[in-house]
Design a protein around this motif. Structure first.
Motif, PDB file in Angstrom:
ATOM      1  N   ARG A  92      55.254  46.322  29.158  1.00 31.20           N
ATOM      2  CA  ARG A  92      54.521  46.145  27.898  1.00 31.20           C
ATOM      3  C   ARG A  92      53.505  44.865  28.406  1.00 31.20           C
ATOM      4  O   ARG A  92      52.422  44.985  28.252  1.00 31.20           O
TER       5      ARG A  92
ATOM      6  N   LYS B 192      49.422  45.257  28.548  1.00 27.72           N
ATOM      7  CA  LYS B 192      48.586  44.353  27.685  1.00 27.72           C
ATOM      8  C   LYS B 192      47.836  43.461  28.286  1.00 27.72           C
ATOM      9  O   LYS B 192      46.667  43.322  27.998  1.00 27.72           O
TER      10      LYS B 192
ATOM     11  N   ASP C   9      43.768  43.887  27.995  1.00 27.39           N
ATOM     12  CA  ASP C   9      43.117  42.564  27.432  1.00 27.39           C
ATOM     13  C   ASP C   9      42.024  42.051  28.303  1.00 27.39           C
ATOM     14  O   ASP C   9      40.866  41.692  27.596  1.00 27.39           O
TER      15      ASP C   9
ATOM     16  N   MET D  48      48.698  52.344  24.618  1.00 30.98           N
ATOM     17  CA  MET D  48      47.909  51.253  25.414  1.00 30.98           C
ATOM     18  C   MET D  48      47.321  51.996  26.693  1.00 30.98           C
ATOM     19  O   MET D  48      46.259  51.383  27.265  1.00 30.98           O
TER      20      MET D  48
END
Length: 148
Positions: free
Chosen positions: A37, A41, A45, A82
């Motif tokens: 995760r 991320k 980002d 994501m």
């Protein structure tokens, strides 16, 4: 003429990242989705599309606090959401298929002409597979994929 590598896509070996996070951060010998995760991320980002590679129906821990830890089968929904895509690799029996997720990680990055993230030492992996399974195993180096 060599193609310019895609800098906006990365292939991540979820198994390698999740095991390394569990070992190095949590000091446990398991697989934990929190490491995956955090890696996904981070790249999202940064504006980089993530392609994940994981064994089908992998069971791993999720939840960071002791009371919230649970075993999860398959990719958690927030991680899946994501990612641009996820390659769920069928489990295969036999010595030559022990690292099938590694091979899929390498081949996916090769076909997408992009970088990949894993903690494996692919040199050892390729030598072992070549000696026991014959030629044709992939070797990954910075910027190129070759044949063993």
């Amino acid at each position: 003429m060599p193609q310019t590598p895609q800098s906006n896509v990365i292939v991540i070996s979820f198994l390698g990242v999740g095991r390394t996070f569990s070992r190095d951060v949590l000091k446990e010998s398991s697989f934990h989705w929190e490491g995956v995760r955090r890696a996904v991320k981070y790249f999202v980002d940064e504006g980089i599309d993530v392609v994940g590679v994981i064994l089908e129906q992998l069971k791993g821990l999720d939840g960071m606090s002791p009371g919230s830890r649970r075993t999860v089968t398959g990719v958690p929904h927030d991680v899946r959401d994501m990612c641009q895509s996820i390659n769920e690799v069928p489990r295969a029996a036999g010595f030559c298929q022990q690292a099938v997720d590694d091979e899929v990680t390498i081949k996916t990055a090769y076909h997408r002409n992009c970088a990949f993230l894993d903690n494996d030492n692919y040199r050892d992996w390729a030598v072992t597979r070549t000696k026991s399974c014959g030629s044709g195993c992939c070797v990954a180096r910075t910027g190129e994929i070759g044949r063993a």
